[in-house]
Every structure is written in C-alpha cells, then in structure tokens.
Design an enzyme around this catalytic site. Structure first.
Site, PDB file in Angstrom:
ATOM      1  N   SER A  43      25.987  21.349   5.219  1.00 16.15           N
ATOM      2  CA  SER A  43      24.637  20.876   4.919  1.00 16.15           C
ATOM      3  C   SER A  43      24.640  20.422   3.464  1.00 16.15           C
ATOM      4  O   SER A  43      24.953  21.215   2.572  1.00 16.15           O
ATOM      5  CB  SER A  43      23.602  21.984   5.133  1.00 16.15           C
ATOM      6  N   GLY A  96       0.185 -12.668  -7.835  1.00 18.12           N
ATOM      7  CA  GLY A  96      -0.309 -12.720  -9.200  1.00 18.12           C
ATOM      8  C   GLY A  96       0.673 -12.332 -10.270  1.00 18.12           C
ATOM      9  O   GLY A  96       0.338 -12.343 -11.452  1.00 18.12           O
ATOM     10  N   ARG A  99       1.811 -16.502   4.946  1.00 18.86           N
ATOM     11  CA  ARG A  99       2.845 -15.470   4.825  1.00 18.86           C
ATOM     12  C   ARG A  99       2.441 -14.317   5.724  1.00 18.86           C
ATOM     13  O   ARG A  99       1.273 -14.182   6.091  1.00 18.86           O
ATOM     14  CB  ARG A  99       2.991 -14.993   3.379  1.00 18.86           C
ATOM     15  N   HIS A 138      -7.392 -10.231  -6.452  1.00 16.98           N
ATOM     16  CA  HIS A 138      -6.149  -9.655  -6.988  1.00 16.98           C
ATOM     17  C   HIS A 138      -6.120  -8.150  -6.788  1.00 16.98           C
ATOM     18  O   HIS A 138      -5.120  -7.577  -6.332  1.00 16.98           O
ATOM     19  CB  HIS A 138      -6.029  -9.995  -8.480  1.00 16.98           C
ATOM     20  N   ARG A 161       3.871 -24.020  -8.424  1.00 15.92           N
ATOM     21  CA  ARG A 161       3.583 -22.628  -8.053  1.00 15.92           C
ATOM     22  C   ARG A 161       4.875 -21.863  -7.800  1.00 15.92           C
ATOM     23  O   ARG A 161       5.832 -22.390  -7.229  1.00 15.92           O
ATOM     24  CB  ARG A 161       2.721 -22.585  -6.792  1.00 15.92           C
ATOM     25  N   TYR A 193      21.655  15.481  11.359  1.00 21.87           N
ATOM     26  CA  TYR A 193      20.238  15.802  11.174  1.00 21.87           C
ATOM     27  C   TYR A 193      19.863  15.750   9.707  1.00 21.87           C
ATOM     28  O   TYR A 193      20.712  15.797   8.813  1.00 21.87           O
ATOM     29  CB  TYR A 193      19.905  17.185  11.752  1.00 21.87           C
ATOM     30  N   LYS A 216       7.080 -18.641  -0.120  1.00 22.34           N
ATOM     31  CA  LYS A 216       6.062 -19.692  -0.069  1.00 22.34           C
ATOM     32  C   LYS A 216       6.663 -21.012   0.398  1.00 22.34           C
ATOM     33  O   LYS A 216       6.133 -21.680   1.290  1.00 22.34           O
ATOM     34  CB  LYS A 216       5.429 -19.845  -1.452  1.00 22.34           C
ATOM     35  N   MET A 228       3.665 -13.774 -10.987  1.00 20.92           N
ATOM     36  CA  MET A 228       4.348 -14.901 -11.636  1.00 20.92           C
ATOM     37  C   MET A 228       3.361 -16.057 -11.797  1.00 20.92           C
ATOM     38  O   MET A 228       2.205 -15.944 -11.439  1.00 20.92           O
ATOM     39  CB  MET A 228       5.594 -15.291 -10.849  1.00 20.92           C
ATOM     40  N   CYS A 253      19.797  19.087   3.530  1.00 24.32           N
ATOM     41  CA  CYS A 253      18.599  19.931   3.410  1.00 24.32           C
ATOM     42  C   CYS A 253      17.934  19.806   2.047  1.00 24.32           C
ATOM     43  O   CYS A 253      17.043  20.576   1.713  1.00 24.32           O
ATOM     44  CB  CYS A 253      18.937  21.395   3.697  1.00 24.32           C
TER      45      CYS A 253
END
Length: 906
Positions: free
Chosen positions: A790, A108, A343, A459, A99, A878, A30, A110, A858
């Site tokens: 693997s 919402g 934001r 909210h 704030r 992979y 903020k 804090m 895997c």
C-alpha cells in the site's frame, strides 16, 4: 468528442474555410470552431486565423516567424477582395477584430481589439457608408480605448474616467445617450491620453494597428492574469494562443442592431430552454463586461423575431452537432444575424450531471462519453452544504443565480484586500460593481463573488462557473461604492468592509450575516436518506445516481476507505467503500488509553512492559471486532503503530513547568518526573525520520505482537459468530526486506498461536506500506515477504522532496505556486514525474517477484481526481481515501477506465 492532433504545418495562417473543430491545438478553440461553423454553412463573418505555432515562435524568439507577415498579407488581400473593400480605406473602410483564442477557453484572460482600421480619415467614410455619424465615432473611441489599454499598456481607468466625465457633463448615465459631437470630443481626449501615457500618437496606419494588435495578443499569453488562470485551471503553459482576424460586424448601429451571448441549455442548472443575454445597440464587449445591464435572450423574440427564430434554429444545429451545451456569441447588424463564436460551454457542477444524463436519454452520447462530461471535482462541489431554508435570515437583495453554492464571508471591495485577508485565514466575499480580468486574484481567494451589474454571461459569472465559485451577479438594488469600500442595501442599511454576508448562488439571494447551512441532498443520497426514484427525490440526485452507476459498471479500480472506527467504517460503506485500505491504530491509543501507553513507555522491566501490553490487548481486540463487523465480507487493512511514541506523551514545556512547580511546592511528582525523563529520552529533532513505524516494533519487544494478536483474536471471534472477517496486517515505514522478515516471522507465530487456541483457521494477509524511496527502489526484494503493497504517498512525497508538509505549506508553498514551480501542491495531486515514477517502478518490480501482489494506495492522493487516473494507469488494484471522498474516487475510477484521449470538457 475525439480531437485530432494538429499536423506538422508549413504555414502559419488558415482561412476560416480551411480548418475544423478538431484542429484546436493549431487554431485554438475559437478559430477551430469558427471554421467548423463556416463548414456548417452558418453566417460567420469572413476571416482568418494565425496559428498557435506562430505564437510559440514569437514568444520563443522575440519576433514573429519570417514567413508570417507575407502569409497575413496574402490572407488579408483575399479577405479584402471578398469584402470588396480595403482595410481602413478612407471612403468605405474594411474593419477587423483581432481576438485571442487558445485551445482551452480562458474567458477574459487574454486580449481582444475591435474596430481595427479606423483612423481620422476612415471614420468619416464609415459614418457616410453607415449613414450614422454617432455610430462611427462611437466605434472609433472604442478602438482607441481598447488599443490604448491592450496594445500600448495605458491604464484603462484613465479612459473610463474620461468617459464618465463626458457623461457627467451631459447629466446622463449610459454611454448610448452620448451624441456624435460628444464622442468626437471623447476621441480627442482619448488620443491625448494615449500620447501622454504611451509616449506616441495613436497609429493612423491600419496595417500597423493590426500588426501591433496581433503581437499584443501573442504577448498576452504570458500576461500575469493569463498565467494565474492557467495555474488555477491546470492548463499547460506551452500551448500558446491563436489569433483570429475577423471582418467586423456591428451591433452598435442602432435599435435594429445588438449583440448577445446564448446558451443551448442553462449553464447554471442544465435545464433546456432559452438562456442568454441580449443588448441592443452594443458591441460584444459591452455584454461580457457587465457595464450595461442586458435583457434576457427571450426578449429578442419581441425585439427582432426573424433573427430570434434563426438563432434558435442555429442553436439547435450546433448542440446536435457538438452533442453538448454550446456557448454562443452573436451580433445582429441591422437585422442580419452573424455568429461570432461557439464553444462547448462552461457549466456548473449540477448542470454538468444533468446535461450528461439528458444527452444520454436523447441518444446524442453514450454512457462512456457521459462519464467524460462530469468530474470528481464537480461531484465534490455538489457535496458541499447549502443554506438552511428554515433559518431566520435577513435578505437584503437578489441578483442572478450565476454559479451555485452557499458562500459566507466578510465583504471586501477589491482583489488586493480579498487576497490579503484570505491569506490571514479570513473567509471573504468579493463585492464589485462588475469584475474584470484584473480581479482574478481576488476571485480565486474569495468564497464567493457578488456584483451589482452583469448577467449570466458577464465576466464574473463565466469565470466563477469555470472555477466552481459561488456567484451572484446583477443585484441592481445593491449600490456598491468601491472607493468608500461600502455597499448600500434597500432601506438604507450600509454594509461596510468586514461585515459578514451570505450569498446563495443557486437562488441569487443575498443575506446580511452568517446563514447556517444544512447537508447537500447529494450527501443525503450517499448516506441513504434520499432515494432516487422516490416522489420527493431531487432531480440532481437522480442524475448523480445514474452517473455513479455508470462509473461503477466501468471502473477497474476498487475504492476503499481510510477509517479508524466502526462509525467511520459504516459511513464509508454507505458511500460505496469496498473495504478499508487504512486503519490507523495509533488513533486507538488516545483518550483514556493514553495512560496505558505512558505505562508502556515508562516500563523499566520486561514484566512492566508485558503488563502494559496485556492491559491494552482486550481494548485493541474490541476495536477490531467492531471494525470487522462493520466491514463484514470486505477487506480491512490495519496498519500497526506508526508515529513516534513521544506523540503519546505530554508536551515537554507543559510537563517541565508542572515538575518545576511541584518541586518548588515540595509536592509529590515522581510520575511526572519519570514522564519528563522519558520525553527527553524520546525527543527527536525530526521525529518523522526517527523512531517510528517498523522501527518501534523492532526496539519495543511485544508491541507489534500484541497488535497482531488483537487482530487475530478479533478475526477468530468474528468468524465464530458466523461473520466473514478479511483482515490484512500492514507494517509501516519498511525500508529493507530484513525489517519486514523479522516482523513477519513474529506475526506468523502469533497468528499460529491464536489459531491453535481458538481452533479457527485464519487467513491474515501480511504486507507493507511503501512510503520510503528505498522501499520503492528495493520493492522487488520486499515483495518476497509481502502479500500486498500500500503506497503511503503522503510520507513518500515528504521523503522524495525532502520537506515536511507541516512546515513547508505555511512557509514557501504559496511562493512556489505563484512562481509556477508547482502547478499544484504535490500533497494535493501526486507528483507524477518524481513520486509517481517511484510508485510505477515499485509496482512493476513487486509484481515481477510476486505476480499476484495486491497493490493499493492509502495516502490522501487516493481521493484526488487527477491522481486516481494515474493510479489506474500504473495498474494499482485499489485506492483508499476518507469516507467523504469515496464517491469522488468511484466516479474518477470510472472515468479513468473509459478515458478517451481527445475528450476534454475543461
């Protein structure tokens, strides 16, 4: 967008004119964005930001840093000089808001306190200067209410009840109909509540108000709801929050004032247009709380065209500057527009994909940046089913489509019940008039959220979008009675707690009962049933197709599938699999073949055992032929039998009862008796650490040789049919190189025999699973006998942590997650510090021995977005995962390859 690390700082307070958007670590999101808007010359009320370093110092030491008070005083003096008035002075008071503002948005979670500086004296001066007595007393009652709840810990419902009582006395429904005299009485009532509940008077000193509010914001960083939200969103706990002290501007000064929230694009769909909410004669908290229903932002053009036109111009400026969807809070004070926050906005999964491709087309970002704007978790959401539009349904309401998805569950009317029922296995829909931060537990537990108040910026909507939860807001025709735990729908029908509801977050529709679902169009695209570019192609499918193409061009990691049969293999191939990374042969021993396995287990002689293996061989070979055909030209890694043999035998209790009954009835039961003896013989207290994997191949002669022969013969047959089989034989649960050497010697012999018999040259790679800590620690030795590794991260996680997944997830994982011991289950996302360290160590050691060693994973982590990034970083070749997770892994592999250190669209 790149983001600079905060410099080492010697000061704790920054004026809005000093910072910029790249200082989020120091100024919070903020504060950094208020500074950025100030730099851009946009109308931002003057103010200053107390840094996250000050918060961390306060939380660590229990008191504010020594220099902080003097710095705040200096900045407050400068602010007062600029504004030409002093904080809380009697005749013309300067009022400020305090704030919170952490690096990552935590809507919402804090604390915030508005109108600081009002007192019994200054409220008179505010009334005189504003020429509006009602406005002044409304602002004062708001301060006492917010300060009492946030700073002094007074139960918020006590203020709400007093407010409702005042409205009932006047027979009115909205607080804007309360007059100045009513609000004066309410202030007196609120001060009595504070005195009784907090044990002290509401402070009249404006500096004391501000200092206490700043400390309350610091402390709210470690509040229960903030910690829960951070765990849910995987936000680090050590960041702290900044505090923004901003001169107040007032949206509650009459019909020519108001407050609103705007989005530069629709956060639900991604479409461009005018999106947001506006509320006349209100302060910002009224909009996000959902207490009063707003009007669409487009209405502002009719209400105040000058402010509307200015806002549209500012929104365009911000979107072009941030190159992304912006979420904006603004206030209009008697026709003057003020920007209170911007934001990068939270968005739904579908909106994320659409916006990313739109911004590429507009030339604002490139493909690399676009990949950082979407996530595998969002793609997974888009693959969820949706409601069947052809089904017979009973629609009972419609609200605002706040966060898409198809959610079905039992109606519950409070968070406690939502959590309780969810833990018992029930799917629930949390139904509220409006949600507040205290409802976070229930929102996490619920399948979806339904509210009768609020809009896309309430909210409920903002938090649900951030979590990827289905949400319908502002369904005004539904009358929610939380005390009686029921909801009345048009026509008078009553929905009691426990009744099933279905909510559609894409349309806002609410249905009674369970509505059937159909596959997502995104899944249909991956299945090949919907083609991008076709006339009927879904716009979202087009966006997903383009992002997947970006990812496939950028990624280094290949993506394979965990598949045990041809059907799964073909599906995996359609989903973009580049081979099979794990074929579990034990799944081929079930069903009608179980009897053959029983014969193998019961064999008393070599001849009996050989006969059982001979019977199994052609069946195994047929399985592999089908698999090689489905994956022709791609690698197929086949794991030899892994689980303990007793898993293929009947349950010991069931078998014991069967034998006992046969004996009591004097019926033939020799076979069952032999089976029971075998079950007892093979029974282990902890079978996952017993006779399984390579150990089976070493103690049961011919078992692994039969499987290798089936693989080799299938490969030879497929090659003879002009196919291109690429078989890889994987030995499970190896802990020492000697085990692998013995099995490999036998496998090489069998492969040579098949080559000689068929006249076909076979190149079958032989490797192993690394799933034991010892295997990882001795990987350099094991690589001498292995052509590939693997990583079996499921078993590796169990053996590193020393717990069994089947047992612990139900017993203590919930407590560990709640206490913050786990940020996330180590079975869901790889434990980088423990299990991950072993993977990295083994990969490096293996390649030192054999530079061309192929490395894959895997376990289930192969399809987890965060884990895929880790596997990219440690240099695996992979990942392998279930077919439906393949698109997610492909996307995340592309993101990992293009990851920039500063990008974060959390």
């Amino acid at each position: 967008m790149s983001e600079n690390k905060a410099p080492h700082v010697a000061k704790f307070v920054y004026d809005f004119t000093e910072g910029n958007k790249d200082l989020k670590d120091l100024l919070g999101g903020k504060g950094a964005n208020l500074a950025e808007m100030t730099n851009l010359g946009l109308p931002v009320p003057p103010g200053f930001t107390i840094t996250t370093e000050a918060c961390k110092g306060y939380l660590e030491n229990g008191e504010e840093p020594a220099a902080l008070r003097d710095e705040v005083s200096a900045h407050l003096d400068a602010l007062e000089a600029r504004m030409g008035k002093k904080l809380g002075q009697a005749d013309d008071p300067l009022l400020v808001s305090v704030r919170s503002g952490a690096k990552f948005s935590m809507p919402g979670m804090m604390d915030t306190v508005l109108n600081i500086g009002l007192s019994d004296k200054s409220v008179q001066g505010l009334a005189k200067q504003a020429g509006d007595e009602r406005f002044a007393w409304d602002s004062y009652r708001r301060l006492i209410q917010m300060f009492g709840k946030t700073v002094l810990g007074v139960e918020g419902d006590l203020f709400e009840e007093a407010l409702e009582k005042a409205k009932d006395a006047k027979k009115i429904k909205v607080d804007t109909d309360l007059e100045a005299a009513d609000l004066k009485k309410l202030v007196t009532a609120f001060k009595k509540i504070v005195k009784k509940e907090a044990g002290r008077d509401f402070p009249q000193d404006p500096r004391e108000q501000m200092d206490l509010a700043v400390k309350a914001v610091f402390e709210s960083w470690n509040g229960d709801r903030a910690k829960l939200y951070r765990r849910q969103e995987r936000i680090p706990h050590d960041l702290g929050t900044a505090v923004n002290v901003c001169s107040m501007v007032f949206g509650n000064l009459g019909p020519d004032s108001g407050t609103g929230v705007a989005f530069t694009r629709d956060p639900a769909s991604g479409h461009q247009g005018v999106y947001g909410d506006y509320l006349q004669n209100a302060q910002g908290e009224d909009v996000v709380a959902g207490i009063r229903n707003t009007v669409p932002l487009a209405e502002l053009e009719r209400i105040d065209k000058k402010s509307y036109d200015q806002l549209m111009q500012i929104m365009e400026t911000l979107e072009n500057h941030y190159k992304d969807l912006c979420d904006i809070e603004f206030t209009i004070e008697r026709g003057q527009l003020w920007m209170l926050q911007t934001r990068v906005g939270k968005r739904t999964a579908g909106a994320a994909f659409r916006i990313a491709t739109q911004l590429v087309d507009q030339g604002l970002i490139d493909e690399t940046e676009a990949l950082q704007r979407v996530t595998g978790a969002q793609l997974a959401q888009l693959m969820f089913p949706r409601f069947d539009e052809q089904a017979k349904v009973e629609q009972v309401g419609r609200g605002i489509a706040a966060s898409p998805g198809a959610a079905v569950g039992k109606a519950v009317f409070d968070s406690y019940t939502a959590v309780k029922w969810s833990r018992s296995g029930e799917k629930v829909i949390l139904v509220r008039r409006e949600t507040n931060p205290d409802d976070l537990d229930g929102m996490i537990a619920a399948e979806g959220i339904l509210t009768s108040r609020g809009g896309k910026t309430s909210h409920a909507a903002v938090v649900a979008r951030g979590m990827g939860k289905t949400c319908v807001c502002g369904a005004e025709e539904l009358e929610v009675d939380t005390k009686r735990r029921r909801m009345t729908v048009p026509g008078g029908h009553v929905v009691e707690e426990g009744d099933v509801l279905s909510i559609d977050g894409s349309t806002g529709k609410v249905y009674l009962g369970e509505v059937p679902v159909v596959p997502s169009p995104v899944v249909e695209y991956f299945e090949g049933r919907m083609h991008p570019g076709a006339d009927d192609a879904d716009e979202l499918v087009e966006a997903v197709h383009r992002m997947m193409a970006f990812a496939d061009r950028k990624r280094r990691l290949r993506v394979r599938a965990n598949a045990d049969n041809a059907e799964d293999a073909l599906r995996a191939r359609r989903f973009g699999a580049q081979g099979i990374g794990l074929c579990r042969t034990e799944h081929m021993f079930l069903g009608e073949r179980r009897e053959m396995v029983e014969k193998l287990i019961l064999a008393d002689t070599g001849e009996e055992r050989e006969a059982a293996l001979t019977e199994l061989l052609p069946l195994q070979k047929k399985d592999f032929v089908e698999l090689f055909e489905a994956m022709d030209g791609l690698p197929v890694t086949i794991r030899l039998l892994d689980p303990p043999l007793h898993e293929f035998l009947p349950d010991i209790t069931e078998l014991s009862v069967r034998v006992a009954l046969a004996e009591s009835r004097q019926e033939p039961h020799e076979n069952d008796l032999r089976l029971l003896q075998a079950v007892h013989r093979l029974h282990e207290q902890n079978p996952m650490l017993g006779l399984r994997g390579v150990r089976l191949g070493l103690v049961i002669p011919g078992l692994f040789a039969m499987q290798v022969r089936a693989i080799a013969e299938a490969a030879a047959e497929r090659k003879g049919a002009k196919g291109d089989p690429r078989a890889e034989v994987m030995i499970p649960l190896v802990g020492t190189v000697q085990e692998l050497e013995i099995v490999r010697e036998e496998a090489d012999r069998v492969i040579a025999e098949v080559q000689a018999a068929t006249g076909t040259e076979l190149k079958l790679a032989i490797g192993t699973m690394i799933e034991l800590p010892r295997a990882a620690l001795t990987a350099g030795q094991i690589a001498e006998a292995a052509e590939f590794f693997s990583f079996g991260t499921n078993d590796l996680t169990q053996t590193v942590w020393g717990f069994s997944r089947d047992d612990v997830e139900a017993s203590f994982f919930t407590a560990y997650l709640e206490k913050g011991i786990f940020g996330v289950s180590p079975f869901e996302t790889i434990d980088k510090d423990g299990v991950g360290s072993l993977v990295k160590l083994a990969a490096e050691a293996g390649r030192r021995t054999r530079p061309d060693l192929k490395l894959g994973v895997c376990g289930e982590h192969g399809g987890d977005p965060e884990s895929v990034h880790f596997f990219h970083e440690v240099g695996l070749d992979y990942v392998s995962c279930s077919p439906f997770r393949i698109p997610v892994a492909r996307l995340e592999a592309g993101r990992a390859a293009t990851q920039s250190t500063g990008s974060d669209h959390r």
